[in-house]
Design a protein around this motif. Structure first.
Motif, mmCIF file in Angstrom:
data_model
loop_
_atom_site.group_PDB
_atom_site.id
_atom_site.type_symbol
_atom_site.label_atom_id
_atom_site.label_comp_id
_atom_site.label_asym_id
_atom_site.label_seq_id
_atom_site.Cartn_x
_atom_site.Cartn_y
_atom_site.Cartn_z
ATOM 1 N N PHE A 54 34.920 44.532 37.804
ATOM 2 C CA PHE A 54 35.155 43.512 38.814
ATOM 3 C C PHE A 54 36.611 43.551 39.235
ATOM 4 O O PHE A 54 37.510 43.610 38.397
ATOM 5 N N THR A 55 36.861 43.517 40.549
ATOM 6 C CA THR A 55 38.217 43.519 41.089
ATOM 7 C C THR A 55 38.296 42.552 42.258
ATOM 8 O O THR A 55 37.372 42.489 43.075
ATOM 9 N N ALA A 56 39.372 41.798 42.332
ATOM 10 C CA ALA A 56 39.604 40.911 43.469
ATOM 11 C C ALA A 56 41.098 40.810 43.716
ATOM 12 O O ALA A 56 41.907 40.945 42.789
ATOM 13 N N THR A 57 41.468 40.576 44.969
ATOM 14 C CA THR A 57 42.885 40.453 45.304
ATOM 15 C C THR A 57 43.068 39.622 46.563
ATOM 16 O O THR A 57 42.187 39.562 47.416
ATOM 17 N N LEU A 58 44.224 38.972 46.646
ATOM 18 C CA LEU A 58 44.670 38.289 47.850
ATOM 19 C C LEU A 58 46.034 38.840 48.222
ATOM 20 O O LEU A 58 46.848 39.141 47.340
ATOM 21 N N PHE A 59 46.311 38.979 49.532
ATOM 22 C CA PHE A 59 47.576 39.576 49.947
ATOM 23 C C PHE A 59 48.046 38.952 51.254
ATOM 24 O O PHE A 59 47.253 38.402 52.029
#
Length: 426
Positions: A54-59
C-alpha cells in the motif's frame, strides 16, 4: 508524470515477513511541469496479506508564473496518489486485484501533439491543467511452473538478495517460471486552461468547461517471468504481450487501440573484488496502433483514432529513451532497445545506520544506452535513423524496492529522473 517520487519503502526482513508498521517519508523535487514541490508519503508492506503493498502520498508546490489565454497568472502544483497492489480475492487461490489512482494539477504540463520522428523539440504545447487517472487490474496466475506452488511470488530475501533460488531463472517457458493473464481497466483525463486556443475543437462537443482529452478502456495481457528475482533479476528472462482498447464509449474523445510486446533478458557476469553482483540487462519493446488513421483529422493536428500522447507508441521519459523529455515522440508504430550494465558495489555506507526510516540493503551503479524510433508505418524504416541516448544511474535497494536516480543525455539535452523500480519492469 510523478510516479518517480510517489513510491517510498518500508522496512521488513523478507518477502515472507509481514511488516506491522507504517513508514512516513517526506520528499522534495523540481521539474519544468511542477516547479519546486514536496510532499509526504506513507507505505506499508503486507497489509492484510503477505504479498500486498500500500502506498499513498500528498504533494504541493510553490506558486509559478504562468500564461493562461495570453494573460499572466499564477498556478500551484498539487495533488495526491494512492495504490494498493496484489490483493488475493476471497475464495480464490490465484486471482489478484490491484488499483492505482492519481489526481493532480500541473502549472506547466507539456504535450508534444506532433511527436513524429522529425518533429521539433520546441514545438510543444504547455498549459496549466488537470491530469488524473484511475486503473484497476485483475491478474490470474496460471497453475503451471512456479505458479503451481507459489502464485503470490513470495521469496525470502537476505541483504537485498534472494535466498534459495540459485538454480532458478532461464528455464523452459511456461514449464518453469510464473505466468499470468489478466485484464486492466484504465481511465485518464487531461485538460487545459488555455480555452481560447481550442475554440473550434471537437473537445467542446463533449460539453466540457475546458478543452479535455478523456480516454478509458481495457488492456488484456499475458506476462511470463522466468528470472531468479522479479524486482532485481540477475539471470533469466521476462516477456509480455498486451493489447489496449478504448472503445470510444462514454466521455472518451475517440476510440483507439494498441498492441505491444516486450522482452527482457538478464545475464549474470563475473564479479570484481569491489562488487557483489554484475549483470548485463537487455530490453526490447515494440508496438503498433492498428486504429491510427494518418489520413483523417478530428481537429487540426489530431489524427483520427490515435491514442493520446501518453499512450500507445511513445518514447521519451523515465522508462524508454531517458535522454528525451517525457512522451517526446509518438506515432503509429515504435521500436525500442536498451542495454544496462548493473553492478552492485560492496560498499554500503547506510547499512548499519539505525535512524534511517527505511532499510538500505545495497547500492548499484548502472551504465546504459538506448535506441528507439517512432514511425507512421510498421516497416524496416523503424531501424533506420534511430534516436540514441546514454547515461549513468545510481540505484539502491530500499526495503526491498529498487530506487533509481538516472542521468541521460541525447542530442536534445540532459535529463534527470528519480524513480522507483528498474526501467525494464512491467
Amino acid at each position: 508524470m510523478l510516479s518517480s517520487t510517489l513510491l517510498s519503502a518500508v522496512e521488513n526482513d523478507s518477502n515472507t515477513t509481514k511488516c506491522k508498521t507504517w513508514i512516513f517519508l517526506p520528499y522534495a523535487f523540481s521539474s519544468d511541469a511542477t516547479g519546486f514541490a514536496g510532499g509526504i508519503s506513507t507505505m506499508r508492506r503486507s497489509l492484510f496479506q503477505p504479498q500486498t503493498r500500500f502506498t499513498a502520498t500528498l504533494f504541493t508546490g510553490l506558486p509559478q508564473d504562468v500564461t493562461i489565454n495570453e494573460q499572466p497568472d499564477e498556478a500551484t502544483f498539487s495533488g495526491g496518489f494512492i495504490s494498493f497492489s496484489d490483493y488475493k480475492l476471497p475464495y480464490t487461490d490465484r486471482l489478484f486485484f490491484s488499483f492505482m489512482a492519481f489526481k493532480s494539477y500541473f502549472p506547466k504540463n507539456r504535450y508534444y501533439i506532433d511527436g513524429s520522428h522529425t518533429s521539433n523539440k520546441d514545438d510543444v504545447y504547455i498549459s496549466s491543467g488537470d491530469s488524473d487517472f484511475f486503473t484497476t487490474t485483475f491478474r490470474y496466475t496460471l497453475p503451471i511452473g512456479e505458479g503451481v506452488d507459489n502464485p503470490e511470488g513470495l521469496y525470502r530475501l537476505e541483504g537485498g538478495f534472494c535466498v534459495g533460488r540459485e538454480d532458478c531463472g532461464g528455464g523452459v517457458p511456461f514449464i518453469t517460471g510464473r505466468t499470468s493473464v489478466g485484464i486492466r481497466t484504465f481511465s485518464q483525463t487531461d485538460n487545459t486552461e488555455n480555452t481560447e486556443m481550442w475554440e473550434d475543437s471537437i473537445w467542446w462537443e463533449n460539453g466540457t468547461s475546458r478543452p479535455t482529452w478523456n480516454t478509458n478502456g481495457v488492456r488484456f495481457f499475458l506476462t511470463h517471468d522466468n528470472t531468479d528475482l522479479d524486482i532485481n533479476p540477475s539471470r533469466g528472462y521476462q516477456f509480455q504481450v498486451q493489447y489496449s482498447k478504448d472503445f470510444g464509449w462514454g466521455d472518451s474523445l475517440q476510440s483507439w487501440d494498441f498492441l505491444e510486446f516486450k522482452y527482457n533478458h538478464y545475464f549474470e557476469l563475473d564479479t570484481f573484488s569491489f562488487t557483489k553482483q554484475n549483470v548485463l540487462a537487455l530490453s526490447l519493446w515494440t508496438g503498433y496502433s492498428f486504429s491510427w488513421d494518418n489520413d483523417t483529422e478530428i481537429s487540426t493536428g489530431f489524427d483520427a483514432h490515435r491514442p493520446p500522447m501518453w499512450e500507445g507508441a511513445r518514447l521519451g521519459g523515465f522508462n524508454r529513451m531517458r535522454g528525451y523529455d517525457q512522451d517526446r515522440f509518438s506515432d503509429k508504430a515504435a521500436l525500442y532497445a536498451a542495454a544496462e550494465y548493473r553492478a552492485i558495489i560492496d560498499y554500503n555506507p547506510l547499512k548499519d545506520i539505525s535512524w534511517i526510516p527505511a532499510k538500505v540493503d545495497w547500492f548499484q551503479v548502472v551504465l546504459f544506452a538506448e535506441a528507439g524510433r517512432v514511425h507512421d508505418q510498421y516497416t524496416i524504416d523503424l531501424v533506420n535513423d534511430m534516436k540514441y541516448d546514454a547515461g549513468i544511474s545510481l540505484r539502491a535497494m530500499v526495503s526491498e524496492l529498487p530506487i533509481r536516480f538516472d542521468v541521460a543525455t541525447s542530442e536534445e539535452g540532459t535529463y534527470l529522473w528519480l524513480m522507483a523500480q528498474h526501467p525494464f519492469d512491467f
